[in-house]
Scaffold this motif. Sequence first.
Motif, mmCIF file in Angstrom:
data_model
loop_
_atom_site.group_PDB
_atom_site.id
_atom_site.type_symbol
_atom_site.label_atom_id
_atom_site.label_comp_id
_atom_site.label_asym_id
_atom_site.label_seq_id
_atom_site.Cartn_x
_atom_site.Cartn_y
_atom_site.Cartn_z
ATOM 1 N N SER A 121 -10.256 2.175 6.098
ATOM 2 C CA SER A 121 -10.630 2.914 4.896
ATOM 3 C C SER A 121 -12.145 2.872 4.753
ATOM 4 N N PHE A 122 -12.667 3.874 4.068
ATOM 5 C CA PHE A 122 -14.093 3.930 3.752
ATOM 6 C C PHE A 122 -14.278 4.857 2.561
ATOM 7 N N LEU A 123 -15.447 4.779 1.955
ATOM 8 C CA LEU A 123 -15.769 5.657 0.828
ATOM 9 C C LEU A 123 -16.589 6.840 1.315
ATOM 10 N N GLN A 124 -16.220 8.010 0.833
ATOM 11 C CA GLN A 124 -17.001 9.213 1.101
ATOM 12 C C GLN A 124 -16.985 10.051 -0.164
ATOM 13 N N GLU A 125 -18.156 10.352 -0.671
ATOM 14 C CA GLU A 125 -18.288 11.106 -1.921
ATOM 15 C C GLU A 125 -17.475 10.450 -3.036
ATOM 16 N N ASP A 126 -17.568 9.144 -3.134
ATOM 17 C CA ASP A 126 -16.899 8.323 -4.153
ATOM 18 C C ASP A 126 -15.373 8.408 -4.106
ATOM 19 N N ARG A 127 -14.818 8.810 -2.972
ATOM 20 C CA ARG A 127 -13.361 8.848 -2.800
ATOM 21 C C ARG A 127 -12.997 8.029 -1.576
ATOM 22 N N ARG A 128 -11.910 7.306 -1.664
ATOM 23 C CA ARG A 128 -11.434 6.460 -0.570
ATOM 24 C C ARG A 128 -10.729 7.317 0.473
ATOM 25 N N VAL A 129 -11.149 7.178 1.722
ATOM 26 C CA VAL A 129 -10.524 7.841 2.863
ATOM 27 C C VAL A 129 -9.778 6.762 3.628
ATOM 28 N N CYS A 130 -8.477 6.978 3.887
ATOM 29 C CA CYS A 130 -7.635 5.956 4.517
ATOM 30 C C CYS A 130 -6.840 6.549 5.669
ATOM 31 N N GLY A 131 -6.491 5.684 6.611
ATOM 32 C CA GLY A 131 -5.642 6.091 7.721
ATOM 33 C C GLY A 131 -5.157 4.881 8.485
ATOM 34 N N GLU A 132 -4.343 5.149 9.491
ATOM 35 C CA GLU A 132 -3.778 4.086 10.323
ATOM 36 C C GLU A 132 -3.799 4.514 11.781
ATOM 37 N N PHE A 133 -4.178 3.574 12.638
ATOM 38 C CA PHE A 133 -4.070 3.762 14.080
ATOM 39 C C PHE A 133 -2.860 2.974 14.553
ATOM 40 N N PHE A 134 -1.919 3.646 15.194
ATOM 41 C CA PHE A 134 -0.776 2.964 15.784
ATOM 42 C C PHE A 134 -1.068 2.751 17.258
ATOM 43 N N LEU A 135 -0.904 1.501 17.704
ATOM 44 C CA LEU A 135 -1.289 1.091 19.051
ATOM 45 C C LEU A 135 -0.111 0.476 19.796
ATOM 46 N N SER A 136 -0.183 0.504 21.106
ATOM 47 C CA SER A 136 0.835 -0.187 21.898
ATOM 48 C C SER A 136 0.381 -1.597 22.252
ATOM 49 N N LYS A 137 -0.910 -1.879 22.087
ATOM 50 C CA LYS A 137 -1.455 -3.191 22.420
ATOM 51 C C LYS A 137 -1.645 -4.041 21.173
ATOM 52 N N ASN A 138 -2.082 -5.251 21.395
ATOM 53 C CA ASN A 138 -2.305 -6.221 20.337
ATOM 54 C C ASN A 138 -3.392 -5.735 19.374
ATOM 55 N N ALA A 139 -3.015 -5.483 18.144
ATOM 56 C CA ALA A 139 -3.942 -4.967 17.133
ATOM 57 C C ALA A 139 -5.066 -5.953 16.836
ATOM 58 N N ILE A 140 -4.759 -7.245 16.862
ATOM 59 C CA ILE A 140 -5.789 -8.259 16.562
ATOM 60 C C ILE A 140 -6.914 -8.209 17.601
#
Length: 152
Positions: A121-140
């Motif tokens: 997530s990040f802020l752009q023009e005072d609005r929160r932009v969110c998303g998710e990356f789905f991975l096959s490998k270890n996310a950590i």
Amino acid sequence: MDKKNFEAQKKFIQDFSARVGDEVECVEMCELCADSDSLSKMSLALNGGESIWGMLVICKKSVYFYVPRRRLALMSMIRFSGDDAEIEEQIFCFNDLQDLKFIASPKKWFQIFSREKIEFSFLQEDRRVCGEFFLSKNAIEILIKIRATLNL
């Protein structure tokens, strides 16, 4: 990995590094899921379906989400909905974003068929932009590389 695939990956890394002026350290295939408003704010568009398949490209100084213009061997595993029209190239850089956050969400031991994900997530023009990356490998492991690159 056969020699042809190795050479194709090596060429992609060299070309991408030259294009962005930064050395590629890691490339991970992923699926980006976000609502239409978030995708719009990232100047990304769906190519059919409800998500975007691409690559998380981690360089020494930058992190990108990249969708190649044509179907690379790496991308040929995924069936895109719709006709066989050419896929437009898309790229988004995560550098210099306000209040940028990445959170790993590893799958639980009982989630046999689920994938690991990294939420952002990040802020752009005072609005929160969110998303998710789905991975096959270890996310950590991927998250550690992202945080090191972006000094988060």
